[in-house]
Design a protein around this motif. Structure first.
Motif, mmCIF file in Angstrom:
data_model
loop_
_atom_site.group_PDB
_atom_site.id
_atom_site.type_symbol
_atom_site.label_atom_id
_atom_site.label_comp_id
_atom_site.label_asym_id
_atom_site.label_seq_id
_atom_site.Cartn_x
_atom_site.Cartn_y
_atom_site.Cartn_z
ATOM 1 N N SER A 186 4.947 -0.676 4.871
ATOM 2 C CA SER A 186 4.583 0.538 5.590
ATOM 3 C C SER A 186 5.516 0.776 6.779
ATOM 4 C CB SER A 186 3.131 0.479 6.053
ATOM 5 O OG SER A 186 2.977 -0.547 6.994
ATOM 6 N N ALA A 189 -1.928 5.835 4.218
ATOM 7 C CA ALA A 189 -1.992 5.432 2.808
ATOM 8 C C ALA A 189 -0.986 4.324 2.518
ATOM 9 C CB ALA A 189 -1.750 6.634 1.907
ATOM 10 N N GLN A 190 0.217 4.438 3.079
ATOM 11 C CA GLN A 190 1.233 3.404 2.874
ATOM 12 C C GLN A 190 0.803 2.085 3.504
ATOM 13 O OE1 GLN A 190 4.517 5.601 4.580
ATOM 14 N NE2 GLN A 190 5.536 5.678 2.594
ATOM 15 N N LEU A 220 -2.234 1.042 4.042
ATOM 16 C CA LEU A 220 -3.338 0.473 3.273
ATOM 17 C C LEU A 220 -2.870 -0.073 1.937
ATOM 18 C CD1 LEU A 220 -6.133 3.076 4.054
ATOM 19 C CD2 LEU A 220 -5.910 0.753 4.962
ATOM 20 N N ALA A 221 -1.855 0.562 1.350
ATOM 21 C CA ALA A 221 -1.331 0.111 0.061
ATOM 22 C C ALA A 221 -0.607 -1.228 0.187
ATOM 23 C CB ALA A 221 -0.389 1.162 -0.513
#
Length: 96
Positions: free
Chosen positions: A12, A3-4, A6-7
């Motif tokens: 990340s 998730a990190q 992709l954010a």
């Protein structure tokens, strides 16, 4: 971690090499006609070998095909309970 990444790959907790590859994979997926030598050079400059780059592009390619086929054929995403049931089934039979 996913998730990190992709954010925002820049924040990340992944290696510099992975951080360099993620924008390329996004570009290859979303605007492939805009990918150029500069994109590849930037990934190489981050220390990504050609073999690693080939692997990353192959995985992205396969995921793109699977996702587009699933969308075209109207696949549905199973429920969390269904995923859990499948995981128990696989683990019971020795999947690791």
């Amino acid at each position: 971690m996913v998730a990190q990444a992709l954010a925002g790959p820049e924040k990340s907790p992944v290696s510099a090499q992975v951080r360099a590859v993620l924008p390329l994979l996004a570009k290859v997926t979303q605007t492939p006609d805009q990918v150029g030598a500069d994109d590849i050079d930037a990934v190489r400059a981050a220390g990504v070998s050609d073999a690693q780059l080939d692997d990353a592009l192959a995985v992205a390619y396969l995921f793109n095909i699977i996702n587009r086929m699933a969308d075209a054929l109207g696949f549905r995403i199973p429920t969390a309970a269904s995923f859990a049931s499948s995981a128990r089934f696989l683990l019971k039979r020795g999947y690791k």
